[in-house]
Design an enzyme around this catalytic site. Structure first.
Site, PDB file in Angstrom:
ATOM      1  N   PRO A 147     -32.868 -10.316 -26.706  1.00  0.00           N
ATOM      2  CA  PRO A 147     -33.225 -11.743 -26.752  1.00  0.00           C
ATOM      3  C   PRO A 147     -32.698 -12.429 -28.007  1.00  0.00           C
ATOM      4  O   PRO A 147     -32.570 -13.647 -28.052  1.00  0.00           O
ATOM      5  CB  PRO A 147     -34.751 -11.722 -26.739  1.00  0.00           C
ATOM      6  CG  PRO A 147     -35.132 -10.386 -26.211  1.00  0.00           C
ATOM      7  CD  PRO A 147     -34.060  -9.453 -26.689  1.00  0.00           C
ATOM      8  N   GLU A 183     -40.184  -1.895 -27.534  1.00  0.00           N
ATOM      9  CA  GLU A 183     -40.166  -3.162 -28.290  1.00  0.00           C
ATOM     10  C   GLU A 183     -38.749  -3.527 -28.703  1.00  0.00           C
ATOM     11  O   GLU A 183     -38.474  -4.637 -29.141  1.00  0.00           O
ATOM     12  CB  GLU A 183     -41.054  -3.024 -29.548  1.00  0.00           C
ATOM     13  CG  GLU A 183     -42.526  -2.836 -29.248  1.00  0.00           C
ATOM     14  CD  GLU A 183     -43.035  -3.931 -28.302  1.00  0.00           C
ATOM     15  OE1 GLU A 183     -43.574  -3.600 -27.238  1.00  0.00           O
ATOM     16  OE2 GLU A 183     -42.780  -5.118 -28.607  1.00  0.00           O
ATOM     17  N   ARG A 235     -16.314  -9.522 -11.889  1.00  0.00           N
ATOM     18  CA  ARG A 235     -15.816 -10.394 -10.815  1.00  0.00           C
ATOM     19  C   ARG A 235     -14.664 -11.279 -11.281  1.00  0.00           C
ATOM     20  O   ARG A 235     -13.963 -11.879 -10.466  1.00  0.00           O
ATOM     21  CB  ARG A 235     -16.951 -11.253 -10.266  1.00  0.00           C
ATOM     22  CG  ARG A 235     -17.567 -12.237 -11.236  1.00  0.00           C
ATOM     23  CD  ARG A 235     -18.823 -12.864 -10.697  1.00  0.00           C
ATOM     24  NE  ARG A 235     -18.570 -13.596  -9.470  1.00  0.00           N
ATOM     25  CZ  ARG A 235     -17.975 -14.773  -9.417  1.00  0.00           C
ATOM     26  NH1 ARG A 235     -17.583 -15.336 -10.538  1.00  0.00           N
ATOM     27  NH2 ARG A 235     -17.780 -15.395  -8.277  1.00  0.00           N
ATOM     28  N   ASP A 288     -15.616 -21.692  -9.685  1.00  0.00           N
ATOM     29  CA  ASP A 288     -17.028 -21.338  -9.906  1.00  0.00           C
ATOM     30  C   ASP A 288     -17.725 -22.415 -10.720  1.00  0.00           C
ATOM     31  O   ASP A 288     -17.091 -23.142 -11.475  1.00  0.00           O
ATOM     32  CB  ASP A 288     -17.103 -20.060 -10.766  1.00  0.00           C
ATOM     33  CG  ASP A 288     -17.079 -18.814  -9.922  1.00  0.00           C
ATOM     34  OD1 ASP A 288     -16.928 -17.734 -10.486  1.00  0.00           O
ATOM     35  OD2 ASP A 288     -17.196 -18.963  -8.691  1.00  0.00           O
TER      36      ASP A 288
HETATM   37  C1  4FV Z   1     -33.041  -9.283 -23.168  1.00  0.00           C
HETATM   38  C2  4FV Z   1     -32.779 -10.625 -22.854  1.00  0.00           C
HETATM   39  C3  4FV Z   1     -34.375  -8.659 -23.255  1.00  0.00           C
HETATM   40  C4  4FV Z   1     -36.306  -6.915 -25.233  1.00  0.00           C
HETATM   41  C5  4FV Z   1     -37.064  -5.675 -25.560  1.00  0.00           C
HETATM   42  C6  4FV Z   1     -35.484  -5.182 -23.852  1.00  0.00           C
HETATM   43  C7  4FV Z   1     -35.675  -6.662 -23.899  1.00  0.00           C
HETATM   44  C8  4FV Z   1     -36.635  -4.620 -24.581  1.00  0.00           C
HETATM   45  N1  4FV Z   1     -31.877  -8.681 -23.370  1.00  0.00           N
HETATM   46  N2  4FV Z   1     -31.433 -10.787 -22.864  1.00  0.00           N
HETATM   47  N3  4FV Z   1     -33.666 -11.601 -22.590  1.00  0.00           N
HETATM   48  N4  4FV Z   1     -34.397  -7.377 -23.733  1.00  0.00           N
HETATM   49  O1  4FV Z   1     -35.380  -9.283 -22.939  1.00  0.00           O
HETATM   50  O2  4FV Z   1     -30.906  -9.613 -23.168  1.00  0.00           O
HETATM   51  O3  4FV Z   1     -36.234  -3.478 -25.274  1.00  0.00           O
END
Ligand code: 4FV
Length: 247
Positions: free
Chosen positions: A89, A116, A153, A168
């Protein structure tokens, strides 16, 4: 393109990357996808891949030792230079432009977190971090598969007619307009006559106007940076668009 995915659930990756467009690309040898499980590189009797965070706090953190050893093994598996991506994230939002950039590379290695997250030091071993959206998932596998699908793709020869990725959504900077196929009338919903007219000029103009209309309605922010010509701006004005001053 070679794609290596580090995940505690390599079967899930193989399953998802084995179907549809990505699966066919692999069958046709246009890509190779290999899963690597950090647990196979854990050295303790319990093959631990996670531990409680230093300083306390909820949940578990992925250990660097098995993950680092796994990454070394994946990188050593092929001499081709690899772009190492960590999905999280905290990453840069994945965009069509980023997908196009990655599609030009010979090799990707994608690190999937769980729990986590991964020990902060993983960032010393990755080239870039990508996010698929501002929400928290239980693992990095789905984001890794989103990256795979968006990139693969775009690879030459993957999609039937080369044309399709060109119009697209986002490839033109606009959202795609409406699509229709048979029957021409479904219950009382009819396909717009222009699409049945055979007048390709009128069809192209209609499709462009619908893409502009859809974009104005749903993602007006995209219009600020989309490549628009005079006809586009005049059409958007008729819809009440006030962007771009007196273009
Ligand atoms: C995520 C997202 C995501 C966070 C903790 C995996 C998680 C767990 N990855 N974009 N949104 N990852 O939520 O890419 O380990």
């Amino acid at each position: 393109m070679r794609i290596d995915v580090l995940s505690l659930f390599p079967d899930f990756i193989a399953q998802c990357a084995g179907v549809g467009v990505v699966g066919r690309a692999a069958e046709r040898g246009l890509i190779s996808v290999q899963g690597w499980n950090p647990r196979d590189y854990a050295t303790d009797n319990y093959r631990r891949v996670d531990e409680r965070p230093f300083g306390g706090g909820p949940g578990m953190v992925m250990l660097m030792e098995p993950l680092g050893a796994c990454l070394d093994a994946a990188l050593a598996a092929d001499p081709a230079p690899a772009r190492v991506i960590y999905t999280s994230p905290q990453g840069v939002p994945l965009t069509q432009a980023k997908a196009r950039e990655l599609a030009a590379l010979p090799r990707l290695v994608v690190v999937c977190g769980r729990y986590e997250g991964v020990d902060e030091r993983v960032r010393d071993f990755v080239d870039e971090e990508l996010s698929i959206g501002d929400y928290v998932l239980s693992g990095g596998e789905l984001p890794a598969l989103v990256v795979l699908d968006a990139v693969v793709r775009l690879l030459p020869g993957v999609l039937g007619n080369e044309a399709s990725p060109i119009d697209d959504s986002f490839a033109t900077g606009l959202l795609e307009g409406p699509q229709y196929t048979r029957p021409a009338a479904f219950r009382d919903a009819r396909v717009p006559d222009v699409l049945l007219s055979g007048d390709h000029g009128a069809i192209a103009r209609w499709r462009r106007e619908q893409a502009l209309r859809t974009t104005l309605a749903r993602r007006p922010d995209l219009l600020d940076r989309a490549p628009l010509d005079g006809a586009d701006v005049r059409f958007l004005r008729t819809l009440g668009w006030t962007g771009r001053g007196n273009g």
